[in-house]
Each structure stands twice: as C-alpha cells, then as structure tokens.
Write an enzyme that holds these catalytic residues in place. Structure first.
Site, PDB file in Angstrom:
ATOM      1  N   ASP A  47       0.825  -1.216   0.000  1.00 42.33           N
ATOM      2  CA  ASP A  47       0.000   0.000   0.000  1.00 42.33           C
ATOM      3  C   ASP A  47       0.858   1.264   0.000  1.00 42.33           C
ATOM      4  OD1 ASP A  47      -2.848  -0.034   0.055  1.00 42.33           O
ATOM      5  OD2 ASP A  47      -2.807  -1.074   1.984  1.00 42.33           O
ATOM      6  N   GLU A  70      -5.373   6.725  -0.155  1.00 38.61           N
ATOM      7  CA  GLU A  70      -5.915   6.112   1.062  1.00 38.61           C
ATOM      8  C   GLU A  70      -4.939   6.192   2.231  1.00 38.61           C
ATOM      9  OE1 GLU A  70      -7.138   1.986   0.772  1.00 38.61           O
ATOM     10  OE2 GLU A  70      -8.361   2.191   2.560  1.00 38.61           O
ATOM     11  N   ASP A 123      -6.571   4.318  -4.605  1.00 40.73           N
ATOM     12  CA  ASP A 123      -6.506   3.217  -3.646  1.00 40.73           C
ATOM     13  C   ASP A 123      -5.339   2.353  -4.108  1.00 40.73           C
ATOM     14  OD1 ASP A 123      -6.770   1.180  -1.871  1.00 40.73           O
ATOM     15  OD2 ASP A 123      -8.948   1.077  -2.005  1.00 40.73           O
ATOM     16  N   ASP A 126      -6.500  -1.897  -3.485  1.00 48.43           N
ATOM     17  CA  ASP A 126      -7.918  -2.079  -3.183  1.00 48.43           C
ATOM     18  C   ASP A 126      -8.189  -3.577  -3.157  1.00 48.43           C
ATOM     19  OD1 ASP A 126     -10.669  -1.528  -2.881  1.00 48.43           O
ATOM     20  OD2 ASP A 126     -10.969  -1.759  -5.039  1.00 48.43           O
ATOM     21  N   THR A 128      -7.601  -5.600  -0.007  1.00 51.99           N
ATOM     22  CA  THR A 128      -6.420  -6.082   0.740  1.00 51.99           C
ATOM     23  C   THR A 128      -6.533  -7.576   1.055  1.00 51.99           C
ATOM     24  OG1 THR A 128      -7.476  -5.333   2.754  1.00 51.99           O
ATOM     25  CG2 THR A 128      -5.883  -3.869   1.793  1.00 51.99           C
ATOM     26  N   HIS A 216     -19.280  -7.110   3.404  1.00 47.22           N
ATOM     27  CA  HIS A 216     -19.215  -5.903   2.575  1.00 47.22           C
ATOM     28  C   HIS A 216     -20.463  -5.757   1.719  1.00 47.22           C
ATOM     29  CE1 HIS A 216     -14.522  -5.582   2.754  1.00 47.22           C
ATOM     30  NE2 HIS A 216     -15.123  -5.404   3.906  1.00 47.22           N
ATOM     31  N   SER A 240     -12.409  -6.441  -4.426  1.00 44.64           N
ATOM     32  CA  SER A 240     -11.865  -5.221  -5.053  1.00 44.64           C
ATOM     33  C   SER A 240     -12.656  -4.685  -6.245  1.00 44.64           C
ATOM     34  CB  SER A 240     -10.403  -5.429  -5.480  1.00 44.64           C
ATOM     35  OG  SER A 240     -10.313  -5.968  -6.780  1.00 44.64           O
ATOM     36  N   LYS A 243     -14.206  -6.108  -9.793  1.00 48.69           N
ATOM     37  CA  LYS A 243     -15.620  -6.386 -10.127  1.00 48.69           C
ATOM     38  C   LYS A 243     -16.150  -5.401 -11.176  1.00 48.69           C
ATOM     39  CE  LYS A 243     -17.016  -6.528  -5.627  1.00 48.69           C
ATOM     40  NZ  LYS A 243     -15.791  -6.718  -4.839  1.00 48.69           N
ATOM     41  N   ASP A 272     -12.716   3.973  -3.348  1.00 46.14           N
ATOM     42  CA  ASP A 272     -13.275   2.626  -3.522  1.00 46.14           C
ATOM     43  C   ASP A 272     -14.298   2.571  -4.648  1.00 46.14           C
ATOM     44  OD1 ASP A 272     -11.962   1.167  -1.528  1.00 46.14           O
ATOM     45  OD2 ASP A 272     -13.316   1.919   0.025  1.00 46.14           O
TER      46      ASP A 272
HETATM   47  P1  AMP Z   1     -14.467  -5.452  -1.539  1.00 44.35           P
HETATM   48  O1  AMP Z   1     -15.255  -5.148  -2.797  1.00 44.35           O
HETATM   49  O2  AMP Z   1     -15.116  -6.477  -0.662  1.00 44.35           O
HETATM   50  O3  AMP Z   1     -13.024  -5.775  -1.855  1.00 44.35           O
HETATM   51  O4  AMP Z   1     -14.496  -4.095  -0.699  1.00 44.35           O
HETATM   52  C1  AMP Z   1     -14.128  -2.890  -1.278  1.00 44.35           C
HETATM   53  C2  AMP Z   1     -13.938  -1.805  -0.259  1.00 44.35           C
HETATM   54  O5  AMP Z   1     -15.140  -1.473   0.367  1.00 44.35           O
HETATM   55  C3  AMP Z   1     -12.961  -2.117   0.823  1.00 44.35           C
HETATM   56  O6  AMP Z   1     -12.072  -1.018   0.900  1.00 44.35           O
HETATM   57  C4  AMP Z   1     -13.826  -2.248   2.061  1.00 44.35           C
HETATM   58  O7  AMP Z   1     -13.118  -1.813   3.190  1.00 44.35           O
HETATM   59  C5  AMP Z   1     -14.999  -1.351   1.770  1.00 44.35           C
HETATM   60  N1  AMP Z   1     -16.289  -1.764   2.360  1.00 44.35           N
HETATM   61  C6  AMP Z   1     -17.386  -2.079   1.677  1.00 44.35           C
HETATM   62  N2  AMP Z   1     -18.428  -2.394   2.478  1.00 44.35           N
HETATM   63  C7  AMP Z   1     -17.970  -2.280   3.713  1.00 44.35           C
HETATM   64  C8  AMP Z   1     -18.551  -2.472   5.008  1.00 44.35           C
HETATM   65  N3  AMP Z   1     -19.820  -2.882   5.157  1.00 44.35           N
HETATM   66  N4  AMP Z   1     -17.772  -2.248   6.065  1.00 44.35           N
HETATM   67  C9  AMP Z   1     -16.489  -1.870   5.907  1.00 44.35           C
HETATM   68  N5  AMP Z   1     -15.898  -1.683   4.730  1.00 44.35           N
HETATM   69  C10 AMP Z   1     -16.605  -1.868   3.635  1.00 44.35           C
HETATM   70 MG    MG Z   2     -10.338  -0.129  -0.880  1.00 45.76          MG
END
Ligand code: AMP
Ligand code: MG
Length: 335
Positions: A47, A70, A123, A126, A128, A216, A240, A243, A272
């Site tokens: 990062d 970030e 990011d 993105d 992690t 998420h 990330s 998608k 994000d």
């Molecule tokens: P992902 O698509 O699962 O890789 O998430 C993408 C980003 O969205 C990451 O930076 C997560 O930290 C953030 N994120 C999405 N929804 C949430 C949630 N409900 N709580 C915390 N972080 C989230």
């Molecule tokens: Mg992110």
C-alpha cells in the site's frame, strides 16, 4: 495507435503500471512467507510503496495536481516506523533506485490533498484481503474535476478475462476517459480492446458478482430473495474494484454493496468507487446508490450522500434496484 486522446490517461496508465510492479514484487515475496492469519504487514508495505510511486510520478508529470490517497505516512514516522519505512523504501527503489526514506515519506504525504476542484484519487491496494490470498486486487486511480470522474485506471494484476477470472489471470488494465469510452489491455499497454457491458435484460440470465467478504455486500439472505425473483445462478465471489472491470467486460451483469442493517450510516470511500464507476459507465453500464440516486463525488473523502452502491449493465438496473430493495427489507425484518 491508442484509441483515446488524453495525456492524463497516458500518464495514469504508466503510473499504475509502475505501482503494479511494486505490488507484484511484494506479492511474490508473500508467496514465500509464513503468514499468521492476521498479519497484514505485507499489504501495508505494498500500500505505502504503491502510493509513494504514483504520487512521485504525479508530482513529476502534473506538478500542480492534487492527490487524495488512502494512506498517510504517520505509521512510518518516528522510531516505531523506521523498520517499516526501510521495507517500503526497498520496494519504491524498484521504480526510483535513488529514493530514500525522507523522500518516500514526502511522496506518500503528497497524497493528502483536500478533494476539491481538480484532484486525483488513489486506492494503492484495493481489496487487501484478495491481495493476501493471492486473488483479485486492484490499483485504482482516477482524476476527478468538480465531482465528475474524468479519467480512470483499474490495474488488476491477477485478472484475466479470457480465463477464469477468480485468480491467477495474467493481469489487465481497464481504463476510461469520460465521453471517449472504456478499454482493457494486457499489462504491456499495447493492445487496447473496447469494454462493453452485457446486453442481458432478463433477471433469469443474470450473473451476479459479490465481495468475498459477505459483510461488505451485506446480503446474507441474498440467494433466497434472488431465487424468489427467478435468479438461481450463484454469485461469483471477488474482491476489489476488479468487479467493475468484469461488469464492464460483459462477463457479469451486476454487483452491489448494501449498507449494514445495524450501521445504516456506513458509506464507501471515494477511492473505492470513483475509479471503477467511470469504467462501467463508459462501457455502457449504470451506477447508482442502493436507492437509485446518482453517485455524488462532491462530499470529500466519503460518499456521504450515497447509501450502498449498485453497478449493472444498465438494462438490468431498475429491476436490480427492485430486487435489492427486497433483499434489504427482508434483512430488516429479520433483525
Ligand atoms: P471489496 O469489494 O469487498 O473488496 O471491498 C471494497 C472496499 O469497500 C474495501 O475497501 C472495504 O473496506 C470497503 N467496504 C465495503 N463495504 C464495507 C462495510 N460494510 N464495512 C467496511 N468496509 C466496507
Ligand atoms: Mg479499498
């Protein structure tokens, strides 16, 4: 010949390519490390080093442009930060062999501008969790001007759209310029193919993507509600902003983040969402929050006005919003 005319996109593709060299090098070491499950240090190194490289490139190419990244350098400062800073500097040297620790700190903090007017957002890693698993992650970078995303790049080191898009692809860059289109290229930056969303219009043929982290997407009950609407295809799980590239390519039709029922105030961060959103829109898709309102990037670091995120091929958007309202209502009822 490149299919776009944009000095900013030319720059952003090169900056993200350099950042991906760094994240890939950290990732290659990761494969040989015995990691405790909770050990996040490699992703931290990736990062910081990737943000330093992109910020340095930006200050060379567009010295008056601001960056909101970030990461901030506080964890690398002082005696407690010294060993982490040394590790980060070692990886920054892959791109800038003369770099030293003080310069790396300055570059990282170059990414702490106020997000107003014209600014870039980054990011550096993105997804992690995907990075740590050796699966999908993205270096996500975009230029905004007064709330409009103008240029975007999603560097996805493990995404290969010809093959299984879950992991171990050869790597791709997806990119877009507002009003000009969206393209995907292997990471050599030579062969740009236009990105175009699917033309599926029926829920029955819908291919949904979902965060690997179920918390998420916040849709524990998703499959049963989807089945009620005639959607039986199981979701493909992926971390990330990769998608967004997959929806833009037409290989999937939809993904979403709902707000947590017990934390309805949760909002996404601009880095994000902004980079991926332009790639999908310029490929013909549609973006909104979970209530259907347009994404609003004028609230600084967070998308304060937008609960949740819904990304589709466009034709399915209104139907998707209806189904997701149903998902959210049945979750609330279960509380
Ligand atoms: P992902 O698509 O699962 O890789 O998430 C993408 C980003 O969205 C990451 O930076 C997560 O930290 C953030 N994120 C999405 N929804 C949430 C949630 N409900 N709580 C915390 N972080 C989230
Ligand atoms: Mg992110």
């Amino acid at each position: 010949m490149k299919p776009f005319s944009s000095p900013e996109l030319e720059f952003a593709l090169e900056a993200v390519t350099d950042a991906m060299k760094v994240t890939r090098a950290v990732g290659a070491q990761l494969a040989h490390m015995e990691l405790a499950k909770e050990d996040k240090s490699p992703v931290t190194v990736a990062d910081f080093a990737a943000q330093a490289v992109v910020a340095a490139r930006l200050s060379q190419r567009f010295p008056n442009d601001k960056l909101l990244g970030e990461e901030s350098s506080s964890a690398l400062r002082g005696p407690e930060g010294a060993s982490l800073l040394a590790k980060v500097t070692e990886f920054v040297k892959l791109i800038f062999p003369q770099a030293d620790g003080a310069q790396v700190l300055d570059w990282i903090d170059h990414g702490h501008a106020k997000p107003e007017g014209r600014f870039w957002t980054l990011d550096p890693v993105d997804g992690t969790k995907g990075f740590l698993r050796g699966e999908q992650y993205a270096v996500a970078f975009a230029l905004l001007d007064h709330g409009k995303v103008q240029v975007s790049v999603l560097g996805c080191p493990h995404l290969g759209l010809e093959s299984d898009f879950q992991k171990n692809g050869p790597g791709t860059l997806s990119c877009a310029v507002r009003g000009q289109g969206a393209w995907i290229t292997p990471t050599g930056l030579e062969d740009f193919k236009p990105l175009k969303v699917s033309d599926h219009a029926e829920l029955v043929s819908l291919q949904v993507l979902r965060s690997v982290e179920a918390s998420h997407a916040n849709a524990s009950n998703m499959e049963s509600v989807f089945a009620r609407h005639g959607i039986f295809q199981p979701p493909v799980l992926m971390d990330s902003q990769a998608k967004y590239a997959v929806v833009a390519s037409g290989k999937a039709d939809l993904f979403f983040y709902l707000t947590p029922v017990n934390r309805p105030e949760h909002r996404m961060k601009i880095w994000d969402v902004a980079p991926g959103s332009l790639v999908v829109e310029e490929a013909g898709g549609r973006t909104s929050d979970m209530l259907g309102a347009p994404l609003d990037f004028t609230h600084g670091e967070t998308l304060a006005a937008n609960p949740g995120i819904v990304i589709t091929n466009g034709r399915l958007h209104d139907s998707a919003l209806r189904v997701l309202r149903d998902v959210q209502a049945s979750r609330q009822a279960a509380q």
